[in-house]
Design a protein around this motif. Structure first.
Motif, PDB file in Angstrom:
ATOM      1  N   GLU A 190      17.624 -31.652  79.781  1.00  0.00           N
ATOM      2  CA  GLU A 190      17.478 -31.419  78.337  1.00  0.00           C
ATOM      3  C   GLU A 190      17.333 -29.921  78.015  1.00  0.00           C
ATOM      4  OE1 GLU A 190      14.370 -33.902  76.868  1.00  0.00           O
ATOM      5  OE2 GLU A 190      15.474 -35.755  77.248  1.00  0.00           O
ATOM      6  N   LEU A 191      18.368 -29.179  78.392  1.00  0.00           N
ATOM      7  CA  LEU A 191      18.447 -27.751  78.091  1.00  0.00           C
ATOM      8  C   LEU A 191      19.669 -27.548  77.187  1.00  0.00           C
ATOM      9  CD1 LEU A 191      17.921 -26.488  81.763  1.00  0.00           C
ATOM     10  CD2 LEU A 191      16.173 -26.607  79.972  1.00  0.00           C
ATOM     11  N   PRO A 192      19.561 -27.880  75.905  1.00  0.00           N
ATOM     12  CA  PRO A 192      20.757 -27.957  75.051  1.00  0.00           C
ATOM     13  C   PRO A 192      21.523 -26.649  74.922  1.00  0.00           C
ATOM     14  CG  PRO A 192      18.737 -28.087  73.740  1.00  0.00           C
ATOM     15  CD  PRO A 192      18.333 -28.224  75.167  1.00  0.00           C
ATOM     16  N   ASP A 193      20.819 -25.506  74.891  1.00  0.00           N
ATOM     17  CA  ASP A 193      21.530 -24.235  74.759  1.00  0.00           C
ATOM     18  C   ASP A 193      22.419 -23.976  75.973  1.00  0.00           C
ATOM     19  OD1 ASP A 193      20.200 -23.867  72.364  1.00  0.00           O
ATOM     20  OD2 ASP A 193      18.564 -22.745  73.293  1.00  0.00           O
ATOM     21  N   PHE A 194      21.931 -24.345  77.150  1.00  0.00           N
ATOM     22  CA  PHE A 194      22.739 -24.155  78.355  1.00  0.00           C
ATOM     23  C   PHE A 194      23.825 -25.231  78.483  1.00  0.00           C
ATOM     24  CE2 PHE A 194      19.211 -21.387  79.453  1.00  0.00           C
ATOM     25  CZ  PHE A 194      19.890 -20.307  79.989  1.00  0.00           C
ATOM     26  N   ALA A 195      23.601 -26.395  77.885  1.00  0.00           N
ATOM     27  CA  ALA A 195      24.677 -27.388  77.845  1.00  0.00           C
ATOM     28  C   ALA A 195      25.864 -26.843  77.053  1.00  0.00           C
ATOM     29  CB  ALA A 195      24.178 -28.691  77.228  1.00  0.00           C
ATOM     30  N   VAL A 196      25.582 -26.175  75.932  1.00  0.00           N
ATOM     31  CA  VAL A 196      26.643 -25.531  75.160  1.00  0.00           C
ATOM     32  C   VAL A 196      27.346 -24.477  76.015  1.00  0.00           C
ATOM     33  CG1 VAL A 196      27.142 -24.052  73.186  1.00  0.00           C
ATOM     34  CG2 VAL A 196      25.565 -25.963  72.931  1.00  0.00           C
ATOM     35  N   LEU A 197      26.560 -23.657  76.721  1.00  0.00           N
ATOM     36  CA  LEU A 197      27.148 -22.628  77.581  1.00  0.00           C
ATOM     37  C   LEU A 197      28.069 -23.255  78.620  1.00  0.00           C
ATOM     38  CD1 LEU A 197      27.291 -19.661  78.614  1.00  0.00           C
ATOM     39  CD2 LEU A 197      25.373 -20.244  80.132  1.00  0.00           C
ATOM     40  N   GLY A 198      27.602 -24.330  79.273  1.00  0.00           N
ATOM     41  CA  GLY A 198      28.424 -24.983  80.287  1.00  0.00           C
ATOM     42  C   GLY A 198      29.748 -25.462  79.722  1.00  0.00           C
ATOM     43  N   ARG A 199      29.699 -26.037  78.517  1.00  0.00           N
ATOM     44  CA  ARG A 199      30.937 -26.496  77.879  1.00  0.00           C
ATOM     45  C   ARG A 199      31.877 -25.328  77.586  1.00  0.00           C
ATOM     46  NH1 ARG A 199      32.358 -31.734  78.564  1.00  0.00           N
ATOM     47  NH2 ARG A 199      30.620 -33.130  78.077  1.00  0.00           N
ATOM     48  N   LEU A 200      31.333 -24.233  77.089  1.00  0.00           N
ATOM     49  CA  LEU A 200      32.180 -23.097  76.733  1.00  0.00           C
ATOM     50  C   LEU A 200      32.780 -22.429  77.971  1.00  0.00           C
ATOM     51  CD1 LEU A 200      30.111 -21.561  73.809  1.00  0.00           C
ATOM     52  CD2 LEU A 200      32.200 -22.913  73.661  1.00  0.00           C
ATOM     53  N   ILE A 201      32.010 -22.365  79.062  1.00  0.00           N
ATOM     54  CA  ILE A 201      32.564 -21.828  80.306  1.00  0.00           C
ATOM     55  C   ILE A 201      33.725 -22.710  80.778  1.00  0.00           C
ATOM     56  CG2 ILE A 201      32.104 -21.441  82.756  1.00  0.00           C
ATOM     57  CD1 ILE A 201      29.250 -20.622  81.978  1.00  0.00           C
ATOM     58  N   ARG A 202      33.527 -24.019  80.708  1.00  0.00           N
ATOM     59  CA  ARG A 202      34.585 -24.922  81.147  1.00  0.00           C
ATOM     60  C   ARG A 202      35.800 -24.852  80.210  1.00  0.00           C
ATOM     61  NH1 ARG A 202      33.400 -30.393  83.847  1.00  0.00           N
ATOM     62  NH2 ARG A 202      35.207 -29.541  84.972  1.00  0.00           N
ATOM     63  N   LEU A 203      35.552 -24.646  78.919  1.00  0.00           N
ATOM     64  CA  LEU A 203      36.655 -24.423  77.979  1.00  0.00           C
ATOM     65  C   LEU A 203      37.466 -23.196  78.401  1.00  0.00           C
ATOM     66  CD1 LEU A 203      36.417 -24.368  74.099  1.00  0.00           C
ATOM     67  CD2 LEU A 203      37.535 -22.539  75.316  1.00  0.00           C
ATOM     68  N   GLN A 204      36.772 -22.098  78.676  1.00  0.00           N
ATOM     69  CA  GLN A 204      37.465 -20.875  79.089  1.00  0.00           C
ATOM     70  C   GLN A 204      38.274 -21.104  80.362  1.00  0.00           C
ATOM     71  OE1 GLN A 204      34.386 -17.925  79.534  1.00  0.00           O
ATOM     72  NE2 GLN A 204      34.436 -17.336  77.373  1.00  0.00           N
ATOM     73  N   SER A 205      37.673 -21.795  81.312  1.00  0.00           N
ATOM     74  CA  SER A 205      38.347 -21.995  82.597  1.00  0.00           C
ATOM     75  C   SER A 205      39.579 -22.876  82.439  1.00  0.00           C
ATOM     76  CB  SER A 205      37.370 -22.613  83.605  1.00  0.00           C
ATOM     77  OG  SER A 205      36.222 -21.797  83.748  1.00  0.00           O
ATOM     78  N   ALA A 206      39.444 -23.962  81.664  1.00  0.00           N
ATOM     79  CA  ALA A 206      40.600 -24.833  81.429  1.00  0.00           C
ATOM     80  C   ALA A 206      41.694 -24.081  80.677  1.00  0.00           C
ATOM     81  CB  ALA A 206      40.169 -26.079  80.655  1.00  0.00           C
ATOM     82  N   SER A 207      41.294 -23.243  79.727  1.00  0.00           N
ATOM     83  CA  SER A 207      42.252 -22.424  78.995  1.00  0.00           C
ATOM     84  C   SER A 207      43.002 -21.500  79.952  1.00  0.00           C
ATOM     85  CB  SER A 207      41.523 -21.617  77.915  1.00  0.00           C
ATOM     86  OG  SER A 207      42.360 -20.644  77.340  1.00  0.00           O
ATOM     87  N   ALA A 208      42.270 -20.858  80.852  1.00  0.00           N
ATOM     88  CA  ALA A 208      42.903 -19.950  81.815  1.00  0.00           C
ATOM     89  C   ALA A 208      43.912 -20.680  82.686  1.00  0.00           C
ATOM     90  CB  ALA A 208      41.842 -19.287  82.683  1.00  0.00           C
ATOM     91  N   LEU A 209      43.620 -21.934  83.016  1.00  0.00           N
ATOM     92  CA  LEU A 209      44.496 -22.714  83.886  1.00  0.00           C
ATOM     93  C   LEU A 209      45.591 -23.429  83.100  1.00  0.00           C
ATOM     94  CD1 LEU A 209      41.696 -24.092  86.213  1.00  0.00           C
ATOM     95  CD2 LEU A 209      43.463 -22.426  86.841  1.00  0.00           C
ATOM     96  N   GLY A 210      45.619 -23.222  81.784  1.00  0.00           N
ATOM     97  CA  GLY A 210      46.668 -23.813  80.962  1.00  0.00           C
ATOM     98  C   GLY A 210      46.467 -25.277  80.638  1.00  0.00           C
ATOM     99  N   ASP A 211      45.271 -25.813  80.903  1.00  0.00           N
ATOM    100  CA  ASP A 211      44.992 -27.226  80.610  1.00  0.00           C
ATOM    101  C   ASP A 211      44.386 -27.312  79.209  1.00  0.00           C
ATOM    102  OD1 ASP A 211      44.273 -29.877  80.494  1.00  0.00           O
ATOM    103  OD2 ASP A 211      43.361 -29.927  82.490  1.00  0.00           O
ATOM    104  N   LEU A 212      45.241 -27.325  78.199  1.00  0.00           N
ATOM    105  CA  LEU A 212      44.755 -27.281  76.819  1.00  0.00           C
ATOM    106  C   LEU A 212      44.057 -28.568  76.411  1.00  0.00           C
ATOM    107  CD1 LEU A 212      47.616 -25.377  74.956  1.00  0.00           C
ATOM    108  CD2 LEU A 212      45.503 -24.495  75.953  1.00  0.00           C
ATOM    109  N   ASP A 213      44.451 -29.700  76.975  1.00  0.00           N
ATOM    110  CA  ASP A 213      43.779 -30.954  76.632  1.00  0.00           C
ATOM    111  C   ASP A 213      42.326 -30.941  77.098  1.00  0.00           C
ATOM    112  OD1 ASP A 213      46.043 -31.958  75.440  1.00  0.00           O
ATOM    113  OD2 ASP A 213      46.718 -33.038  77.215  1.00  0.00           O
ATOM    114  N   ALA A 214      42.111 -30.492  78.341  1.00  0.00           N
ATOM    115  CA  ALA A 214      40.739 -30.415  78.850  1.00  0.00           C
ATOM    116  C   ALA A 214      39.930 -29.406  78.052  1.00  0.00           C
ATOM    117  CB  ALA A 214      40.741 -30.042  80.334  1.00  0.00           C
ATOM    118  N   ALA A 215      40.539 -28.270  77.743  1.00  0.00           N
ATOM    119  CA  ALA A 215      39.838 -27.254  76.972  1.00  0.00           C
ATOM    120  C   ALA A 215      39.464 -27.784  75.595  1.00  0.00           C
ATOM    121  CB  ALA A 215      40.704 -25.999  76.847  1.00  0.00           C
ATOM    122  N   ALA A 216      40.372 -28.519  74.958  1.00  0.00           N
ATOM    123  CA  ALA A 216      40.080 -29.076  73.633  1.00  0.00           C
ATOM    124  C   ALA A 216      38.936 -30.078  73.705  1.00  0.00           C
ATOM    125  CB  ALA A 216      41.331 -29.737  73.068  1.00  0.00           C
ATOM    126  N   SER A 217      38.883 -30.849  74.779  1.00  0.00           N
ATOM    127  CA  SER A 217      37.785 -31.802  74.961  1.00  0.00           C
ATOM    128  C   SER A 217      36.447 -31.077  75.078  1.00  0.00           C
ATOM    129  CB  SER A 217      38.041 -32.655  76.208  1.00  0.00           C
ATOM    130  OG  SER A 217      36.951 -33.508  76.466  1.00  0.00           O
TER     131      SER A 217
END
Length: 647
Positions: free
Chosen positions: A432-459
């Protein structure tokens, strides 16, 4: 132009004259897009929301409504040029207007700011202004479809909250005796809102009407007990005791207020600064200043344990590898290093771990020398080891934030960063660390974006927005909006996709939102770089508008800008002068710009150098590690550099 929905739906030109929106269905379409708050609404959703039993040609009718609205809202738009207000995006439509130009968005933003910082200058005035702008029930002339009913109920609740917050701010600041009439009407209309009774009693007491204040509280008690079988809440009971005993603030005396001019201790200051940092905008700017003041105050006590706790308490998640205030970051790092030395190697591991994590997080890789990078990387490693040994999930999440920010050691590491983001997200979800949960999602968004996986990034973007709504983190939609603009840019190269002009318009809207977000380290130069990436996707030369502020990216952009101006000799000189790109989110992009310029100029040495660095990133997309822009596949630029180097 502005759009108002707090009352009947209307649109007004800049001079205040009304725009003819057409019939009821036209206004309902516009209203539904306003309610989406900048998100795309699919054609299917719009059809379902407009008709209980959609006719056979509902989609065609919807398109007719949209076309008519576009003509009304943009009467001067040249033929065949893309619309900029109601934009086609994917399978639906999006309303693209600054939030300040839509009354309901302006109201919600003002209310959110007042919630976060009731004592901020202008908070009470701004709240009063947006409350006065209500002309009736929200979406008053829209039929009672389910979406409209939901919005009316939600917004009416926010309006009532705004009325009560406005009164509370005035009363807390020592004013409010003139609120009696308005609060009396408010209570009469909404008798079940218990806080409103307390505000009315406080206003009466502030006006010198102590007996009436007590009578009001007793009337509230009687109503609650007789009609609901409930005793008044603790706040009303405490207020009644305070008025009876004379301890409530008398007329003309301000209640305690922690606003400008009130001195706070370092512990309180850093806690407040951490809260403000998550709000963005001016609050984020002030939080950085207040944090440094708290650290310096703690150092003056001569107590290294206290100083370590003050420094480590500001565990605000950080996503970008360039500091917003490099001088402030260096000062915090220096204080953390001094405190580590004072604690010594035998100091408490939890304090040392937080100091090391702070050094790793505040040492943004784009701003560091080679030796600074090595120290920051080692601090991140040590913080992670200590956190794992202590089995402290909050400290581990903070330490992994440092690991992430120090993971830009070379191009091509998006998959590694995705693993770090996944661990942060897992930790944050379990503990239950909500601020870091947001961070984790945004890091994964960036990584999926870098790898060209736009569906995963959008999720990940959607999940981050849901978390942000629950935690009141207004910066998150700014960042995810940029991702959607980046996705639009990528789709603009596909057959039947949006036009490049549409993608540019999306970027421009995002630029407007980022400008006031309080993140200059992210903002400066990003919009021009995004436009450059869009032009490169379409094999167009670099933009040459002298008004563009390229910020820290100018040395790598300049050769291409000069080439676009046919200044070949100067472009060669600029390419030779360009330093090695910093180790940050945009290193792949800057190396790709170097590769493109070298290939165009036939500079075999520079091309070979770029090819050598980019080889490990061939599976990624240039610039997309930011999650905010793209220049297309790295492999394209790598091939150009290799072809040039082999000549």
């Amino acid at each position: 132009m502005r759009i108002d929905v707090l009352g009947a739906v209307r649109a007004l030109r800049d001079d205040g004259s009304p725009i003819d929106l057409g019939g009821p269905r036209h206004r309902e379409v516009l209203a539904r897009l306003v309610a989406a708050e900048g998100r795309m609404v699919t054609t299917d959703t719009l059809v379902d929301d407009l008709w209980t039993d959609p006719p056979a040609r509902a989609v065609g009718a919807l398109r007719t409504f949209v076309a008519a609205l576009r003509r009304a809202l943009e009467p001067d738009r040249p033929p065949r040029s893309p619309p900029r207000v109601i934009v086609t995006e994917g399978p639906g439509y999006v309303l693209r207007l600054p939030r300040e130009d839509v009354d309901v968005h302006r109201f919600q933003d003002t209310l959110a700011r007042a919630r976060r910082d009731p004592g901020a200058p202008g908070a009470v005035t701004g709240l009063g202004t947006v409350l006065a702008a209500w002309r009736g029930p929200a979406y008053a002339d829209v039929p009672d479809s389910p979406w409209a009913l939901r919005e009316r109920i939600r917004l009416e609740e926010l309006r009532l909250e705004g009325v009560e917050l406005h009164a509370r701010i005035l009363l807390d600041s020592g004013e409010g005796a003139g609120l009696v009439a308005g609060l009396g009407a408010h209570v009469a209309e909404h008798p079940w809102r218990e806080p409103a009774w307390g505000l009315l009693a406080r206003a009466l007491h502030r006006a010198g009407r102590r007996a009436d204040a007590l009578a009001t509280l007793r009337r509230a008690r009687t109503m609650l007990v007789d009609q609901l079988g409930l005793d008044p809440g603790s706040d009303l009971q405490r207020l009644e005791r305070d008025i009876l005993s004379g301890s409530a603030p008398p007329e003309g005396v301000s209640a305690a207020w922690t606003g400008t001019g009130v001195r706070l201790g370092p512990r309180t200051t850093v806690t407040l600064a951490r809260t403000l940092a998550l709000a963005g905008g001016d609050a984020l700017v002030h939080s950085r200043r207040d944090r440094l003041a708290a650290v310096r105050a703690a150092e003056r006590t001569g107590d290294p344990s206290l100083t370590a706790r003050i420094i480590g308490a500001y565990d605000v998640p950080a996503l970008w590898s360039r500091a917003d205030d490099p001088g402030q970051s260096r000062a915090v790092v220096a204080a953390a290093e001094r405190t580590l030395t004072a604690l010594g190697p035998g100091g408490p591991d939890d304090l040392r771990g937080r100091l090391l994590a702070t050094i790793a997080v505040e040492s943004r890789s784009a701003d560091l020398s080679a030796s600074g990078l090595r120290r920051a990387h080692e601090a991140a490693r040590q913080a992670e080891v200590l956190a794992r040994n202590l089995a402290d999930p909050a400290l581990l999440a903070f330490a992994l934030n440092g690991v992430f920010l120090q993971s830009f050691t070379r191009p091509g590491l998006a998959a590694v960063r995705d693993g770090t983001g996944a661990e942060i997200l897992g930790l944050a979800t379990r503990h239950e660390l909500p601020d870091f949960a947001v961070l984790g999602r945004l890091i994964r968004l960036q990584s999926a974006s870098a790898l060209g996986d736009l569906d995963a990034a959008a999720s990940h973007a959607e999940a981050a927005e849901q978390l942000a709504a629950a935690t009141e983190a207004p910066l998150v939609p700014v960042l995810t909006g940029w991702f959607r603009a980046r996705a639009t840019a990528a789709r603009s190269t596909e057959p039947g996709g949006p036009t490049a002009a549409t993608a540019a318009a999306h970027y421009r809207v995002c630029e407007d939102a980022l400008r006031t977000a309080g993140m200059p380290g992210l903002h400066r130069g990003l919009f021009p770089l995004a436009l450059l990436g869009l032009r490169l996707l379409h094999d167009r030369p670099a933009p040459t508008d002298p008004r563009l502020d390229w910020g820290p990216y100018l040395p790598w952009v300049r050769p291409l800008v000069l080439l676009a101006q046919d200044r070949v000799g100067e472009a060669r000189t600029a390419l030779a002068a360009a330093p090695e790109p910093p180790h940050d989110h945009l290193q792949e992009a800057l190396w790709c710009l170097t590769a493109r310029a070298a290939a165009r100029l036939g500079d075999r040495e520079a091309a070979a150098r770029a090819a050598d660095v980019l080889r490990g990133a061939r599976a990624e997309h240039a610039g997309a590690a930011s999650g905010m822009l793209t220049m297309g596949p790295v492999a394209r630029y790598l091939a150009e550099a290799q072809a040039c180097g082999s000549q």
